[in-house]
Design an enzyme around this catalytic site. Sequence first.
Site, PDB file in Angstrom:
ATOM      1  N   HIS A 119      15.777  38.982 -33.585  1.00 13.46           N
ATOM      2  CA  HIS A 119      16.725  37.850 -33.505  1.00 13.46           C
ATOM      3  C   HIS A 119      18.168  38.351 -33.598  1.00 13.46           C
ATOM      4  O   HIS A 119      19.038  37.908 -32.849  1.00 13.46           O
ATOM      5  CB  HIS A 119      16.500  36.862 -34.667  1.00 13.46           C
ATOM      6  CG  HIS A 119      15.194  36.123 -34.633  1.00 13.46           C
ATOM      7  ND1 HIS A 119      14.331  36.090 -35.706  1.00 13.46           N
ATOM      8  CD2 HIS A 119      14.619  35.377 -33.671  1.00 13.46           C
ATOM      9  CE1 HIS A 119      13.277  35.348 -35.397  1.00 13.46           C
ATOM     10  NE2 HIS A 119      13.425  34.906 -34.166  1.00 13.46           N
ATOM     11  N   LYS A 144       5.961  21.601 -37.986  1.00  9.73           N
ATOM     12  CA  LYS A 144       5.615  22.981 -38.327  1.00  9.73           C
ATOM     13  C   LYS A 144       5.625  23.139 -39.843  1.00  9.73           C
ATOM     14  O   LYS A 144       6.351  22.458 -40.538  1.00  9.73           O
ATOM     15  CB  LYS A 144       6.618  23.948 -37.698  1.00  9.73           C
ATOM     16  CG  LYS A 144       6.374  24.170 -36.219  1.00  9.73           C
ATOM     17  CD  LYS A 144       7.114  25.378 -35.704  1.00  9.73           C
ATOM     18  CE  LYS A 144       6.905  25.555 -34.210  1.00  9.73           C
ATOM     19  NZ  LYS A 144       7.750  26.594 -33.636  1.00  9.73           N
ATOM     20  N   ARG A 165      10.665  38.449 -24.782  1.00 13.57           N
ATOM     21  CA  ARG A 165      10.153  39.775 -25.138  1.00 13.57           C
ATOM     22  C   ARG A 165       9.163  40.304 -24.118  1.00 13.57           C
ATOM     23  O   ARG A 165       9.194  41.450 -23.732  1.00 13.57           O
ATOM     24  CB  ARG A 165       9.478  39.738 -26.512  1.00 13.57           C
ATOM     25  CG  ARG A 165      10.435  39.508 -27.658  1.00 13.57           C
ATOM     26  CD  ARG A 165       9.699  39.076 -28.882  1.00 13.57           C
ATOM     27  NE  ARG A 165       8.963  37.833 -28.619  1.00 13.57           N
ATOM     28  CZ  ARG A 165       8.356  37.120 -29.534  1.00 13.57           C
ATOM     29  NH1 ARG A 165       8.343  37.532 -30.781  1.00 13.57           N
ATOM     30  NH2 ARG A 165       7.735  36.003 -29.219  1.00 13.57           N
ATOM     31  N   SER A 170       8.298  36.887 -35.859  1.00 13.87           N
ATOM     32  CA  SER A 170       8.282  36.426 -37.257  1.00 13.87           C
ATOM     33  C   SER A 170       6.843  36.297 -37.741  1.00 13.87           C
ATOM     34  O   SER A 170       6.523  36.636 -38.884  1.00 13.87           O
ATOM     35  CB  SER A 170       8.984  35.070 -37.381  1.00 13.87           C
ATOM     36  OG  SER A 170      10.327  35.186 -37.008  1.00 13.87           O
TER      37      SER A 170
HETATM   38  O1  PNS Z   1      11.607  29.870 -32.785  1.00  7.92           O
HETATM   39  P1  PNS Z   1      10.813  28.827 -32.050  1.00  7.92           P
HETATM   40  O2  PNS Z   1       9.806  28.172 -32.986  1.00  7.92           O
HETATM   41  O3  PNS Z   1      10.167  29.372 -30.805  1.00  7.92           O
HETATM   42  O4  PNS Z   1      11.863  27.694 -31.595  1.00  7.92           O
HETATM   43  C1  PNS Z   1      11.423  26.554 -30.886  1.00  7.92           C
HETATM   44  C2  PNS Z   1      12.561  25.495 -30.796  1.00  7.92           C
HETATM   45  C3  PNS Z   1      13.027  25.104 -32.176  1.00  7.92           C
HETATM   46  C4  PNS Z   1      13.715  26.087 -30.015  1.00  7.92           C
HETATM   47  C5  PNS Z   1      11.988  24.275 -30.008  1.00  7.92           C
HETATM   48  O5  PNS Z   1      10.831  23.827 -30.641  1.00  7.92           O
HETATM   49  C6  PNS Z   1      12.991  23.137 -29.900  1.00  7.92           C
HETATM   50  O6  PNS Z   1      13.917  23.189 -29.122  1.00  7.92           O
HETATM   51  N1  PNS Z   1      12.812  22.080 -30.736  1.00  7.92           N
HETATM   52  C7  PNS Z   1      13.676  20.928 -30.754  1.00  7.92           C
HETATM   53  C8  PNS Z   1      12.978  19.693 -30.190  1.00  7.92           C
HETATM   54  C9  PNS Z   1      13.118  19.642 -28.683  1.00  7.92           C
HETATM   55  O7  PNS Z   1      14.192  19.564 -28.126  1.00  7.92           O
HETATM   56  N2  PNS Z   1      11.958  19.679 -28.014  1.00  7.92           N
HETATM   57  C10 PNS Z   1      11.887  19.667 -26.578  1.00  7.92           C
HETATM   58  C11 PNS Z   1      12.023  21.086 -26.043  1.00  7.92           C
HETATM   59  S1  PNS Z   1      11.405  21.136 -24.390  1.00  7.92           S
END
Ligand code: PNS
Length: 159
Positions: free
Chosen positions: A17, A41, A90, A128
């Site tokens: 990150h 989550k 990645r 993570s």
């Molecule tokens: O580190 P992660 O868990 O891969 O991050 C995922 C994250 C937080 C970026 C994604 O779940 C997100 O954008 N959540 C916010 C809700 C949202 O906008 N959902 C629609 C995305 S298509």
Amino acid sequence: MRRAIYPGSFDPVTNGHLDVIERARKLFDEVIVAVAHNDEKQPLFSLKERLDLLRETASKINNVRIVKFKGLLVNFAQAQKAGAVIRGLRAVSDFEFEFQMALMNRKLDAAVETIFLMPKEEYTYLSSRIVKEIARLGGDISSFVPTCVAKALNRKFTR
Ligand code: PNS
């Protein structure tokens, strides 16, 4: 002002990150690292812990701000006047989910562009989830995460 959002769970922040943050901050005037508050989550670290660990490691980096966010990412990007969303890519295994998310976000708001950045090759295998598993099983995680994160993980698993 070219501003980007780098969203994620950051449960916890890894060297991968931090590598992406470092790359993004060279491309934008400001990078907002946005820590998701997601009720669905079940993170190992609380929202406050995830923010604190990021602040301890990344807030000294020039033009980087650490904040929390809730709700739709595109709404948050709009509110922050950010035109870009940064995601780390990645391996091919990341691609399907990232592609879906990028196109869905574009559908929700065509003004928000997703930009993928590839971390250093040595972090390609890092996540993570894997770091937490290694820490839980007593392995050495010192080369995968900043020192404060390694300490925090060890505290979680030695209680
Ligand atoms: O580190 P992660 O868990 O891969 O991050 C995922 C994250 C937080 C970026 C994604 O779940 C997100 O954008 N959540 C916010 C809700 C949202 O906008 N959902 C629609 C995305 S298509």
